[in-house]
Design a protein around this motif. Structure first.
Motif, PDB file in Angstrom:
ATOM      1  N   ILE A 181     -73.351 -96.576 -21.188  1.00 12.20           N
ATOM      2  CA  ILE A 181     -73.639 -95.184 -21.598  1.00 12.20           C
ATOM      3  C   ILE A 181     -74.316 -94.425 -20.456  1.00 12.20           C
ATOM      4  CG2 ILE A 181     -74.951 -93.737 -23.232  1.00 12.20           C
ATOM      5  CD1 ILE A 181     -74.430 -95.848 -25.363  1.00 12.20           C
ATOM      6  N   PHE A 182     -75.182 -95.111 -19.745  1.00 14.63           N
ATOM      7  CA  PHE A 182     -75.838 -94.500 -18.574  1.00 14.63           C
ATOM      8  C   PHE A 182     -74.781 -93.954 -17.609  1.00 14.63           C
ATOM      9  CE2 PHE A 182     -77.779 -95.951 -14.280  1.00 14.63           C
ATOM     10  CZ  PHE A 182     -78.112 -94.650 -13.931  1.00 14.63           C
ATOM     11  N   LEU A 234     -79.545 -92.242 -17.985  1.00 15.37           N
ATOM     12  CA  LEU A 234     -80.359 -93.445 -18.208  1.00 15.37           C
ATOM     13  C   LEU A 234     -81.094 -93.361 -19.558  1.00 15.37           C
ATOM     14  CD1 LEU A 234     -81.258 -96.110 -17.018  1.00 15.37           C
ATOM     15  CD2 LEU A 234     -83.152 -94.944 -15.913  1.00 15.37           C
ATOM     16  N   ALA A 235     -81.676 -92.207 -19.825  1.00 11.24           N
ATOM     17  CA  ALA A 235     -82.417 -92.060 -21.088  1.00 11.24           C
ATOM     18  C   ALA A 235     -81.465 -92.102 -22.281  1.00 11.24           C
ATOM     19  CB  ALA A 235     -83.205 -90.756 -21.072  1.00 11.24           C
ATOM     20  N   SER A 236     -80.263 -91.525 -22.133  1.00  9.82           N
ATOM     21  CA  SER A 236     -79.290 -91.574 -23.236  1.00  9.82           C
ATOM     22  C   SER A 236     -78.858 -93.014 -23.492  1.00  9.82           C
ATOM     23  CB  SER A 236     -78.058 -90.728 -22.911  1.00  9.82           C
ATOM     24  OG  SER A 236     -78.432 -89.398 -22.745  1.00  9.82           O
ATOM     25  N   VAL A 258     -81.729 -94.620 -25.437  1.00  7.99           N
ATOM     26  CA  VAL A 258     -81.880 -94.241 -26.846  1.00  7.99           C
ATOM     27  C   VAL A 258     -80.681 -94.680 -27.699  1.00  7.99           C
ATOM     28  CG1 VAL A 258     -83.348 -92.245 -26.317  1.00  7.99           C
ATOM     29  CG2 VAL A 258     -80.914 -91.900 -26.624  1.00  7.99           C
ATOM     30  N   SER A 259     -79.568 -94.997 -27.036  1.00  2.00           N
ATOM     31  CA  SER A 259     -78.357 -95.334 -27.803  1.00  2.00           C
ATOM     32  C   SER A 259     -78.093 -96.831 -27.893  1.00  2.00           C
ATOM     33  CB  SER A 259     -77.133 -94.674 -27.157  1.00  2.00           C
ATOM     34  OG  SER A 259     -77.344 -93.318 -26.947  1.00  2.00           O
ATOM     35  N   ALA A 260     -78.859 -97.630 -27.167  1.00  4.83           N
ATOM     36  CA  ALA A 260     -78.471 -99.043 -27.024  1.00  4.83           C
ATOM     37  C   ALA A 260     -78.791 -99.897 -28.247  1.00  4.83           C
ATOM     38  CB  ALA A 260     -79.149 -99.628 -25.793  1.00  4.83           C
ATOM     39  N   GLY A 261     -79.817 -99.541 -28.990  1.00 11.51           N
ATOM     40  CA  GLY A 261     -80.263-100.436 -30.061  1.00 11.51           C
ATOM     41  C   GLY A 261     -79.496-100.245 -31.355  1.00 11.51           C
ATOM     42  N   SER A 262     -79.575-101.259 -32.195  1.00  9.33           N
ATOM     43  CA  SER A 262     -79.068-101.104 -33.559  1.00  9.33           C
ATOM     44  C   SER A 262     -80.275-101.286 -34.488  1.00  9.33           C
ATOM     45  CB  SER A 262     -77.994-102.138 -33.865  1.00  9.33           C
ATOM     46  OG  SER A 262     -78.549-103.419 -33.802  1.00  9.33           O
ATOM     47  N   GLY A 263     -80.083-101.023 -35.768  1.00  6.27           N
ATOM     48  CA  GLY A 263     -81.263-100.976 -36.634  1.00  6.27           C
ATOM     49  C   GLY A 263     -81.363-102.126 -37.614  1.00  6.27           C
ATOM     50  N   HIS A 264     -82.401-102.957 -37.441  1.00  4.56           N
ATOM     51  CA  HIS A 264     -82.605-104.023 -38.425  1.00  4.56           C
ATOM     52  C   HIS A 264     -83.056-103.456 -39.764  1.00  4.56           C
ATOM     53  CE1 HIS A 264     -86.589-103.402 -36.728  1.00  4.56           C
ATOM     54  NE2 HIS A 264     -87.070-103.864 -37.858  1.00  4.56           N
ATOM     55  N   ALA A 283     -70.258 -87.106 -25.239  1.00  4.96           N
ATOM     56  CA  ALA A 283     -69.915 -88.295 -24.456  1.00  4.96           C
ATOM     57  C   ALA A 283     -70.832 -89.460 -24.826  1.00  4.96           C
ATOM     58  CB  ALA A 283     -70.040 -87.983 -22.972  1.00  4.96           C
ATOM     59  N   ALA A 284     -72.120 -89.162 -24.971  1.00  2.28           N
ATOM     60  CA  ALA A 284     -73.072 -90.231 -25.308  1.00  2.28           C
ATOM     61  C   ALA A 284     -72.752 -90.823 -26.678  1.00  2.28           C
ATOM     62  CB  ALA A 284     -74.493 -89.677 -25.286  1.00  2.28           C
ATOM     63  N   VAL A 285     -72.482 -89.960 -27.654  1.00  2.00           N
ATOM     64  CA  VAL A 285     -72.227 -90.446 -29.021  1.00  2.00           C
ATOM     65  C   VAL A 285     -70.925 -91.249 -29.076  1.00  2.00           C
ATOM     66  CG1 VAL A 285     -71.785 -89.718 -31.398  1.00  2.00           C
ATOM     67  CG2 VAL A 285     -73.546 -88.573 -30.063  1.00  2.00           C
ATOM     68  N   LEU A 286     -69.878 -90.707 -28.443  1.00  6.50           N
ATOM     69  CA  LEU A 286     -68.589 -91.415 -28.462  1.00  6.50           C
ATOM     70  C   LEU A 286     -68.689 -92.756 -27.730  1.00  6.50           C
ATOM     71  CD1 LEU A 286     -66.029 -88.501 -27.928  1.00  6.50           C
ATOM     72  CD2 LEU A 286     -66.539 -89.764 -30.027  1.00  6.50           C
TER      73      LEU A 286
END
Lengths: 445, 402
Positions: free
Chosen positions: B104-105, B128-130, B133-139, B302-305
């Motif tokens: 994503i970076f 880098l910041a996007s 913020v986009s890399a994790g998933s939610g437990h 782009a970040a979301v896709l």
């Protein structure tokens, strides 16, 4: 909990660890302050809060080794970290931390009311009645007279005309009979004390709050024409005072009943409810021109004596207070104007000594007249030396009402409170230890 | 709205956040995105109930709250139901998270520079910041959707474990912001030195806190010591211009690794997560500002896709590696889309630390990614939960018929 941990077996290891941690934290912050002298307010505030919390707790742990109360540790940590010694926290940040005081005072007042049980009041009613009369009338007179006689050494009072000086002396006298509910509760919470001295001290200090707030309002009415020739004591002012007192009692009673119902039927998220009361309700009470301290004391009193929820609320206040009180006292320490104290110390020490000896003498006299048990005759005065938030709060009100003398007057109050704040908790803890009441909470019914 | 009124609104939100924590609560969304949306609606750009001035007064509290939440996340890092996650889950989860962050970076940085109208430096920072913020998933989302009746199935364990181990790579990546653009506060230190100093400080103070609480835990000391340590780290890293979240996250990890009272401490701290998170999200929502240009919209898109694509790719990889996920790659990819509160917290921190187009865009990316994840991912989680239930009930039914 691990009872078998090595440091638990050898307390000096834990002590050394704490000392090392405190040094580490101080060094890091000192280095940071040197590296980046001008920081944003967010950074300064967060670091200051963190330092005061950590420093306060660690300082109290270290001082506990020499039997000093935790409060002294919090105050010392604040003084050392504050703008006059290590300058880890600047004036602006100390001012911003004052927001915590609103919450702390509300919690202190609420806890004070919760500690006032009717059964305890009945038990010490005679001592309380005689003590309150003596301290209120003779205490104000002696402290006021001392101020009047020492005025030539007090920069802002030296050139006042006699009537004006009497007016200021009267205000000083009223402040001199104010005590510190927060220090009393803090020491009792730490020592887990119970017994005749504990019960009398609680009842006296908490009820004296109500007396002082009421007398201070009256004294300001009387002092006004003395300080400002041409003004009179108007009926409007008395009306305002009555409105403030009765309104506070009425609102406090309503709040107490509402709290009791909430605790009985909902009872969750108490910390959030306390924060709501501390900030939101206080704001509302100010808006109605009522007295927040009196309102919260009454609310606590109602919860304790008209419901079975008192202990539950007290427990929630203890949990919230674990953080709030450390910040409150450490901020008070950081607030201490050391240069001013250095400048005014001869007068401040004299006035402090007069107040202390008057309190001791009057309390001993009161105990004799009330035929108190020996422990009260000997140590009954010990909780009456501390002064802190309530006194400072009243001095702010006086500063606002009498701007001509207010700022200088408040500085002198701060200087004497500094001494009483440091000395009082130590004496009270010593008395509880000597009276063998420390650690007896829960052992007696 | 004045500051006292706003504080009271936040306390009311926190009150309901606390109520949502209870097991009986069956409403609300896992990430709390609805509070962000409420914040957007009430914020200065729509209804204007929350004004910029009133929000500004709460910035110190916001930073402290986010610092505390990162500590809470650190205390749950690498754990599932209080036990360490399997090494295979740990390794694969961390690798996939780092891969997502990296791709994503590069994607966002490229789009930002080519079509977004951003300068090379801003593109790199937003990228880098996007990614972070986009890399994790939610437990939280997994626990939320698969809470009942499947309590501890292998698939739930896998997804929840992945959600609990994928926060570290993006947080470390976020520390890279100071390497790309060192702050001006400390000219003598390079970005690398600042990043390493911040991480070391969090670790050392975490060890100090564990040592202090270690021998004899006194409850009245737990809160001042822990809150004090977190605020001290937050204050110092902000003062030095260091990245904020990774040091406090490490503090949380170190405290739980070293303290003998880790279970009790974790339980107490986690109980504060939801009441603190929801008011924070409300304020974060009020700070969200729509992208100003078509190019900025493209960056967000782009970040979301890229995130959607990479989560589906992760689902495919998981279906190859783990038996519990076999044959359900697409569904698992979709189920990985909900993100944790860490994503919004990171977006908020970047917004506050890098005011201007970088912070503004990254906050929008974190909100958009969370919203899309919540909408698309929750359904997949419910379907997986239903499938798991069918699988567990089948043998019992067969047994009864025999």
């Amino acid at each position: 909990m691990s009872d078998k941990a090595p440091a638990a077996k050898r307390p000096w290891i834990a002590g050394l660890l704490q000392l090392a941690a405190l040094l580490l934290v101080t060094l890091v912050l000192f280095g940071t302050a040197r590296l980046v002298p001008n920081s944003s307010s967010e950074a300064g505030l967060a670091a200051a809060l963190g330092l005061l919390l950590l420093g306060g707790v660690l300082g109290s742990e270290i001082l506990e080794v020499i039997k000093l109360p935790h409060l002294t540790g919090y105050l010392v940590a604040g003084v050392l970290a504050g703008p006059y010694v290590l300058h880890l926290i600047d004036h602006e940040t100390v001012g911003a931390l004052g927001e915590v005081n609103t919450l702390a005072l509300a919690l202190i007042a609420l806890a004070g009311g919760l500690e006032l049980k009717v059964s305890t009041l009945r038990e010490v009613a005679r001592s309380l009645y005689i003590g309150t009369l003596l301290h209120t009338f003779i205490g104000i007179a002696v402290a006021g007279l001392a101020f009047f006689l020492l005025r030539r050494w007090i920069p802002f009072a030296a050139h006042l005309a006699a009537p004006a000086a009497i007016g200021v002396a009267l205000l000083w006298g009223v402040l001199a009979i104010s005590r510190s509910p927060s220090a009393t509760l803090g020491i009792l919470s730490q020592t887990k004390a119970d017994g005749p001295l504990t019960r009398f001290s609680l009842a006296f200090v908490m009820s004296s709050d109500i007396v002082v707030v009421t007398v201070a309002a009256g004294a300001m009415l009387v002092a006004r024409p003395l300080l400002f020739p041409g003004t009179e004591i108007s009926l409007d002012s008395l009306n305002h005072l009555a409105h403030e007192l009765y309104g506070s009692i009425a609102v406090g009673t309503t709040l107490g009943l509402a709290l009791a119902l909430y605790l009985r039927f909902v009872g969750r998220n108490l910390i959030i409810v306390l924060l709501f009361l501390g900030y939101g309700f206080t704001e509302g009470v100010h808006y109605l021109h009522l007295e927040p301290l009196l309102t919260f004391i009454v609310a606590g009193f109602v919860v304790q004596n008209l419901s079975e929820q008192g202990d539950r609320l007290l427990h929630a206040i203890d949990r919230t207070g674990a953080v709030v009180f450390v910040v409150f006292f450490a901020t008070a320490g950081a607030h201490l104007d050391l240069p001013l104290l250095a400048q005014l110390w001869p007068v401040a020490v004299s006035l402090t000594l007069v107040r202390a000896f008057t309190s001791i003498f009057l309390q001993r006299l009161s105990s004799r007249l009330a035929d108190d048990p020996p422990v009260l005759r000997k140590w009954g005065w010990s909780a009456l030396i501390s002064q802190a938030g309530l006194t400072l709060g009243l001095s702010v009100v006086i500063e606002r009402e009498f701007p001509q003398i207010g700022a200088a007057f408040r500085s002198l109050v701060v200087a004497t409170v500094a001494l009483n704040e440091m000395l009082g908790p130590i004496l009270f803890k010593l008395a509880l230890d000597r009276a063998q009441e420390s650690g007896r909470h829960g052992q007696e019914t | 709205m004045n500051q006292v009124a706003l504080l009271l609104v936040l306390l009311v939100v926190a009150y309901f956040g606390g109520a949502l924590r209870s097991e009986q609560a069956r409403f609300g969304m896992a990430s709390g995105i609805e509070y962000v949306l409420l914040g957007i609606v009430l914020g200065p750009h729509l209804l204007g109930v929350l004004t910029s001035n009133s929000i500004q007064g709460f910035e110190p509290l916001l930073l402290m709250a986010v610092g505390w939440l990162a500590t809470a996340l650190g205390m749950g890092y690498g754990l599932f139901n209080g036990r360490r996650v399997a090494w295979s889950h740990f390794a694969v989860g961390s690798l996939l998270s780092a891969l997502t962050c990296g791709v994503i970076f590069l994607t966002v940085a490229h789009v930002g520079q080519t079509w977004g109208g951003l300068s090379p430096k801003s593109s790199a920072l937003v990228g880098l910041a996007s990614g972070a913020v986009s890399a994790g998933s939610g437990h939280h989302a997994v626990n939320w959707a698969m809470r009942s009746p499947v309590e501890d199935s292998p698939l739930k364990r896998l997804l929840s474990s992945l959600g609990n181990v994928d926060d570290l790579p993006p947080l470390l990546a976020l520390s890279g912001l100071v390497v790309l653009a060192p702050p001006t506060t400390t000219r003598d230190w390079s970005g690398w030195q600042l990043a390493i100093a911040g991480l070391s400080f969090g670790t050392v103070l975490g060890a100090a806190v564990a040592a202090l609480l270690g021998p004899r835990l006194r409850r009245f000391e737990l809160w001042p010591v822990l809150v004090g340590a977190v605020l001290l780290v937050v204050g110092i890293v902000l003062r030095l211009g260091m990245p904020m979240l990774a040091p406090v996250f490490l503090l949380g990890i170190v405290v739980t690794l070293l303290s003998p009272h880790r279970t009790e401490i974790r339980k107490l701290v986690l109980a504060t997560e939801r009441p603190l998170l929801l008011p924070t999200l409300l304020l974060a929502g009020a700070l969200v500002e729509a992208p100003h240009t078509r190019g900025e919209w493209l960056v967000v898109l782009a970040a979301v896709l890229a995130r959607i694509f990479l989560q589906f790719f992760s689902g495919f990889v998981l279906s190859l590696v783990f038996r519990a996920a076999r044959g359900q790659g697409t569904l698992i990819g979709q189920a990985l889309l909900p993100s944790s509160c860490a994503s919004l917290a990171m977006g908020l921190v970047v917004y506050l630390a890098r005011p201007g187009e970088v912070g503004r865009l990254v906050l929008v990316v974190s909100v958009a990614a969370t919203l899309v994840g919540e909408v698309l991912g929750a359904r997949a989680l419910y379907r997986l939960a239903a499938l798991e239930q069918e699988n567990t009930e089948e043998p019992r039914v067969l047994g009864e018929s025999v």
